[in-house]
Scaffold this motif. Structure first.
Motif, mmCIF file in Angstrom:
data_model
loop_
_atom_site.group_PDB
_atom_site.id
_atom_site.type_symbol
_atom_site.label_atom_id
_atom_site.label_comp_id
_atom_site.label_asym_id
_atom_site.label_seq_id
_atom_site.Cartn_x
_atom_site.Cartn_y
_atom_site.Cartn_z
ATOM 1 N N ASP A 77 0.816 -1.213 0.000
ATOM 2 C CA ASP A 77 0.000 0.000 0.000
ATOM 3 C C ASP A 77 0.855 1.271 0.000
ATOM 4 N N ALA A 78 1.524 1.562 -1.112
ATOM 5 C CA ALA A 78 2.367 2.754 -1.206
ATOM 6 C C ALA A 78 1.491 4.005 -1.269
ATOM 7 N N THR A 79 2.023 5.102 -0.733
ATOM 8 C CA THR A 79 1.316 6.376 -0.753
ATOM 9 C C THR A 79 2.319 7.483 -1.049
ATOM 10 N N SER A 80 1.813 8.661 -1.399
ATOM 11 C CA SER A 80 2.712 9.778 -1.693
ATOM 12 C C SER A 80 2.116 11.062 -1.150
ATOM 13 N N SER A 81 2.971 12.088 -1.053
ATOM 14 C CA SER A 81 2.517 13.396 -0.588
ATOM 15 C C SER A 81 3.483 14.480 -1.029
#
Length: 151
Positions: A81-85
């Motif tokens: 579950d990769a995420t970015s910001s």
């Protein structure tokens, strides 16, 4: 002959902007949103209790293309579950110019890969526990948002 050969610092842009800033300082009040203001608010400013503020969210801009930097990471224990910001909380900066940044995300954000900072709502940013290490020499600009309570 380079652009800056006739200027004090060797940079025509820096010298001209400094001259404009000096001239404006007698006319305009301080910025209400700036890194200095956000740090002052975080440290309490005029309020010794600082209203529970604990974070100055920042956006960094990469050298060269001058685009906002987007960091990626994976929450602990969730390898799929990769995420970015585009928004970060500074955790530490070492003497070699490396920083540990924690990704900040909206409380109820379901978009794990925003396309620009304006795709993220800054009114309810919170810490994610996802930290990345960056080389600060790769950045040319920082934007500070008003201090918030994100912990």
């Amino acid at each position: 002959m380079g652009c800056g050969s006739d200027y004090k610092t060797g940079s025509c842009v820096a010298d001209i902007l400094r001259e404009i800033a000096d001239a404006q300082s007698d006319v305009l009040s301080d910025c209400t949103t700036s890194c200095e203001q956000s740090i002052s608010d975080l440290l309490g400013g005029n309020d010794p209790n600082n209203n529970g503020l604990d974070t100055v969210p920042v956006i960094l801009y990469c050298k060269g293309d001058c685009k906002p930097f987007k960091g990626y990471g994976v929450p602990a224990g969730d390898l799929g579950d990769a995420t970015s910001s585009f928004y970060f909380r500074v955790k530490s900066v070492d003497e070699d110019g490396c920083a540990v940044l924690e990704l900040l995300r909206e409380t109820d954000d379901h978009d794990d890969d925003p396309k620009s900072p304006v795709d993220q709502d800054t009114s309810d940013l919170e810490v994610t526990g996802i930290c990345i290490t960056v080389d600060l020499n790769c950045f040319c600009h920082v934007t500070c948002l008003p201090a918030i309570s994100a912990l």
